[in-house]
Scaffold this active site. Structure first.
Site, PDB file in Angstrom:
ATOM      1  N   HIS A 180       0.803  -1.229   0.000  1.00 48.40           N
ATOM      2  CA  HIS A 180       0.000   0.000   0.000  1.00 48.40           C
ATOM      3  C   HIS A 180       0.836   1.279   0.000  1.00 48.40           C
ATOM      4  CE1 HIS A 180      -3.843  -2.165   1.680  1.00 48.40           C
ATOM      5  NE2 HIS A 180      -3.269  -2.830   0.700  1.00 48.40           N
ATOM      6  N   GLU A 273     -13.148   1.405  -4.858  1.00 47.91           N
ATOM      7  CA  GLU A 273     -13.857   2.681  -4.973  1.00 47.91           C
ATOM      8  C   GLU A 273     -13.333   3.551  -6.104  1.00 47.91           C
ATOM      9  OE1 GLU A 273     -13.140   4.550  -1.159  1.00 47.91           O
ATOM     10  OE2 GLU A 273     -14.723   3.374  -0.176  1.00 47.91           O
ATOM     11  N   TYR A 283     -12.450  10.256   3.561  1.00 47.37           N
ATOM     12  CA  TYR A 283     -13.036   9.207   2.710  1.00 47.37           C
ATOM     13  C   TYR A 283     -13.285   7.901   3.459  1.00 47.37           C
ATOM     14  CZ  TYR A 283     -12.985  12.560  -0.943  1.00 47.37           C
ATOM     15  OH  TYR A 283     -13.277  13.694  -1.673  1.00 47.37           O
ATOM     16  N   TYR A 294     -10.380  -8.821   5.129  1.00 45.07           N
ATOM     17  CA  TYR A 294     -10.123 -10.186   4.682  1.00 45.07           C
ATOM     18  C   TYR A 294     -10.367 -11.133   5.843  1.00 45.07           C
ATOM     19  CZ  TYR A 294      -8.298  -8.528   0.298  1.00 45.07           C
ATOM     20  OH  TYR A 294      -8.192  -7.941  -0.934  1.00 45.07           O
TER      21      TYR A 294
HETATM   22 CA   LIG Z   1     -13.903   5.167   1.203  1.00 44.93          CA
END
Ligand SMILES: [Ca+2]
Ligand SMILES: [Ca+2]
Length: 400
Positions: A180, A273, A283, A294
């Site tokens: 990430h 998204e 967000y 997961y």
């Molecule tokens: Ca979001």
């Protein structure tokens, strides 16, 4: 599912090719585009079924085979294409002759997990100064690492090319792990601001912490410093870089012709998204997601009144959006102004209809391979690169 005959042949011919092992979600079985699996009969905003209109399609043409390519950028005013490969190579391809040069002077990258060499974009004044921006993962202390952005001048002559005066202009806060990083970049159309996606590094909570630049979308000056007028500037430090927060792994970032900033964000299990990025908004990650952790841990869905900015479009199950391009060319006039998402586990190219500040799902073309990046060529053609050790560079020409 709609696909061109050639795309079908492509899928068949590639069925035996190996897929890239990464820590991102594994390739999923071929998915149907319409209706969305798991969607209820009552369409909700963002889950609009694919419109039942057959678009004119495209014909994928293999142009080159690459080794774990990650990003590509057409260089303005030239016939050249720059491609990063995750292990650290920067390739300069002459699109007329096909000759490809390995650029010298590239930085040392940490090639591990999802990290390595990342994005490449030309500077806003590339045609005058040959400045390019690159992102990659660098080593920190004690086994930590983090993404950085570097700026350099690209000098090429004949069969050689090199980066000159490469300097690191921005650093992601360092932490452990290899996931990430996000580290995609986009310049505002007037060239005054460099927007950067900075993922949560799989640590989740930092996305809600305004004292770190993890899990954020950032607004910088072209020299990497925090831009004036950012919403949390009064907090100082890296907080002054933040434009929006509550992001997980936004692997795509792009402006539309109206100046709206859009981002594709990889969700957890489900909950991928498309977000319209607005200054100062939260967000939701990891407090809200239309997916789940997961293994099944529940995360509240985005809901009205929860204080979080909901996605404009989402996918459950995951398609794993790895890139975002907003199309402005004439080659496919029916798609002008629409967003194109390269899907990793979804092994698809996905079109999202953009209409002002609203978005709805469009086409989903099965590509038979994980798609790593998507770009618009100077003539309006669409280009994609596949993920993996034999990732192909494909030009998508319109079918007549
Ligand atoms: Ca979001
Ligand atoms: Ca949920």
């Amino acid at each position: 599912m709609r696909r061109t005959a050639l795309a079908t042949a492509l899928v068949s011919s590639l069925a035996l090719m190996a897929c890239s092992p990464t820590t991102e979600p594994a390739p999923a079985p071929a998915q149907t585009a319409s209706p969305t699996p798991g969607a209820t009969a009552t369409a909700t905003p963002g889950e609009t079924p694919t419109a039942d209109v057959t678009p004119s399609g495209f014909e994928p043409r293999e142009v080159a085979v690459l080794s774990n390519p990650w990003a590509m950028a057409f260089l303005p005013g030239t016939n050249q294409l720059l491609i990063t490969q995750k292990s650290g190579e920067l390739l300069l391809r002459d699109q007329e002759s096909g000759a490809t040069i390995t650029v010298e002077g590239t930085p040392q990258v940490v090639d591990a997990g999802q990290g390595g060499f990342g994005d490449v974009v030309p500077g806003p004044t590339y045609e005058q100064d040959h400045t390019i921006y690159l992102s990659w993962v660098e080593q920190g202390d004690g086994g930590e690492s983090g993404a950085v952005i570097g700026r350099a001048r690209l000098e090429s002559a004949g069969t050689t090319a090199q980066l000159v005066d490469l300097s690191v202009i921005w650093r992601q806060d360092k932490t452990t792990g290899n996931g990430h990083f996000s580290h995609r970049m986009a310049f505002s159309s007037d060239g005054t601001h460099l927007f950067v996606s900075s993922g949560d590094r799989q640590k989740m909570e930092p996305a809600q912490d305004l004292s770190t630049n993890l899990g954020k979308i950032l607004r910088l000056n072209p020299d990497g410093s925090p831009a004036d007028g950012n919403p949390f500037a009064d907090r100082g430090g890296v907080s002054a870089e933040i434009w929006s927060y509550g992001h997980r792994n936004p692997l795509g970032i792009a402006f539309d012709a109206d100046g709206n900033l859009w981002s594709s964000e990889m969700g957890p299990q489900g909950g991928d998204e498309i977000n319209l990025i607005v200054e100062g908004r939260n967000y939701g990650w990891p407090r809200a997601s239309n997916g789940s952790h997961y293994g099944g841990g529940e995360i509240p869905d985005h809901a009205p009144g929860d204080g979080f900015e909901p996605p404009k479009v989402w996918w459950t199950p995951s398609v794993s959006p790895g890139s975002l391009m907003i199309y402005s060319g004439d080659t496919f006039p029916q798609w002008q102004g629409d967003a194109f998402v390269g899907a990793l586990s979804g092994q698809a190219l996905i079109r999202v209809d953009l209409d002002g500040t609203e978005a709805t799902k469009g086409d989903q073309w099965d590509m038979g391979q994980r798609i790593r990046d998507v770009a618009q060529g100077p003539d309006g053609s669409i280009w994609v690169i596949e993920d993996g050790g034999n990732g192909r560079l494909l030009e998508l020409a319109p079918t007549v």
